[in-house]
Design an enzyme around this catalytic site. Sequence first.
Site, short mmCIF file in Angstrom:
data_model
loop_
_atom_site.label_atom_id
_atom_site.label_comp_id
_atom_site.label_asym_id
_atom_site.label_seq_id
_atom_site.Cartn_x
_atom_site.Cartn_y
_atom_site.Cartn_z
NE ARG A 1 -12.20 -4.34 1.60
CZ ARG A 1 -13.48 -4.43 1.22
NH1 ARG A 1 -13.82 -5.28 0.29
NH2 ARG A 1 -14.40 -3.68 1.78
CG ASP B 1 -8.15 3.02 -2.53
OD1 ASP B 1 -8.56 1.98 -3.08
OD2 ASP B 1 -8.88 3.97 -2.18
NE ARG C 1 -6.93 9.24 -1.76
CZ ARG C 1 -6.80 8.46 -2.85
NH1 ARG C 1 -6.90 7.13 -2.73
NH2 ARG C 1 -6.55 9.00 -4.01
#
Lengths: 250, 250
Positions: A50, A52, A203
């Site tokens: 999923r 972002d 990230r």
Amino acid sequence: MARYKLTLEYDGGPFVGWQRQDNGPSVQAALEAAVFRFCGERTTVQGAGRTDTGVHASGQVAHVDIEKTTDATTVAKALNAHMKPAPIAVLAAEAVGQDFHARFSATGRRYLYRILCRPSRPALLRGRVWWVPQTLDPAALQAGADRLIGHHDFSSFRASECQAASPEKTLDALRIESRDRGLDGLEIRVHAAARSFLHHQVRNMVGTLRLVGQGKWSPEQVTRALQAKERRAAGPTAPAEGLYLTEVTY
Amino acid sequence: MARYKLTLEYDGGPFVGWQRQDNGPSVQAALEAAVFRFCGERTTVQGAGRTDTGVHASGQVAHVDIEKTTDATTVAKALNAHMKPAPIAVLAAEAVGQDFHARFSATGRRYLYRILCRPSRPALLRGRVWWVPQTLDPAALQAGADRLIGHHDFSSFRASECQAASPEKTLDALRIESRDRGLDGLEIRVHAAARSFLHHQVRNMVGTLRLVGQGKWSPEQVTRALQAKERRAAGPTAPAEGLYLTEVTY
């Protein structure tokens, strides 16, 4: 009814992310709308990751069930035609069994994070890389990355909204590649592989490694951040625009 | 007054081309506006190559005269700051003598043409490559390209609006590079080098070579097209979005 496995490329820029949401266009909704235009069926397209808002993919995998009698080549062509002009491409479609699930059958995921180090903003790669105006030391980045490989509690690199049951994950690889392109800048590519990742894990790892690449942190501080098991002990979250889901394995 | 040599990167997509025109934004006008915002001077920025609408650059060279006492690093930083958010980056600035002229002092130009061969439209590389839905044979492309290298009358590859005094040019190199990226497609890169090119010469050569890469033309037909010395004897013009001015040498 037949199930099709789809391999997808998309530019995450115009989307609120993979998942269907009320606040803007999603990749999932674009695919579901294309399925409806192709065969008139209302379906749910299940994705492996999923991604972002703003995160790209060059190898996202999804599956979809279609009642209409058709074949994989037709499905790929039809979805590509019906998704125009959205920046989503079905790179491959394959008929699979009902036991295949894009998300739950996945055994591995690979992400790429691209950083462009140079004094001037990117023109040709804008929206495709994280622009860092200083140079980063690839050897230092790798030394920091090495501290994160293996089985750990990654709470320090986990978004507060992460829904995973456990913060423990096994990071199989975190490899730094660098390409010095002269005036065009130094491009750093971070390749990450794991069975699965926590929300924002890549990230947050990249945002922390940047501190090491800049010489602000020692590799040892990465270990200490990991051991602290709290988000504020690690570095900031690197922006979405440098991140790509490149491969899902089964 | 001092003269500065600028090395530039830009995304050609939003521009009518390098040259200032009445019908839309140009790279030249964006630079001149940034110079004005920096030092209040109305100047002409001279470019080495007058790239067409939609053509990109990763190594365009220009020069500009500035009265204000400053230095090359400040010029680069100031122009980059004042051009935001236009997709133009000053990669380098250098103080040069008054005898330096970006266009007339140039002794060589290099262009890159990128083709993406795969069934589905590009999502991540849209606007950055020519999308060709069939695969092309790199060896055939090179065999066709070899017919164009050297000193020739390139009238068959010259746009009707070309203002060059002579259609004779020496093409120093026309090299085909191919990268098979699996599901992401086959990327073909055409590297062209010459002292100078005719208007649309690279795009007309690439549009012709595509016919060879597809197997529609033999390499011998490229020679015949060249010898015909008329535009209609060669293939169609490849689109602007795949073309990059990558280097100008002095």
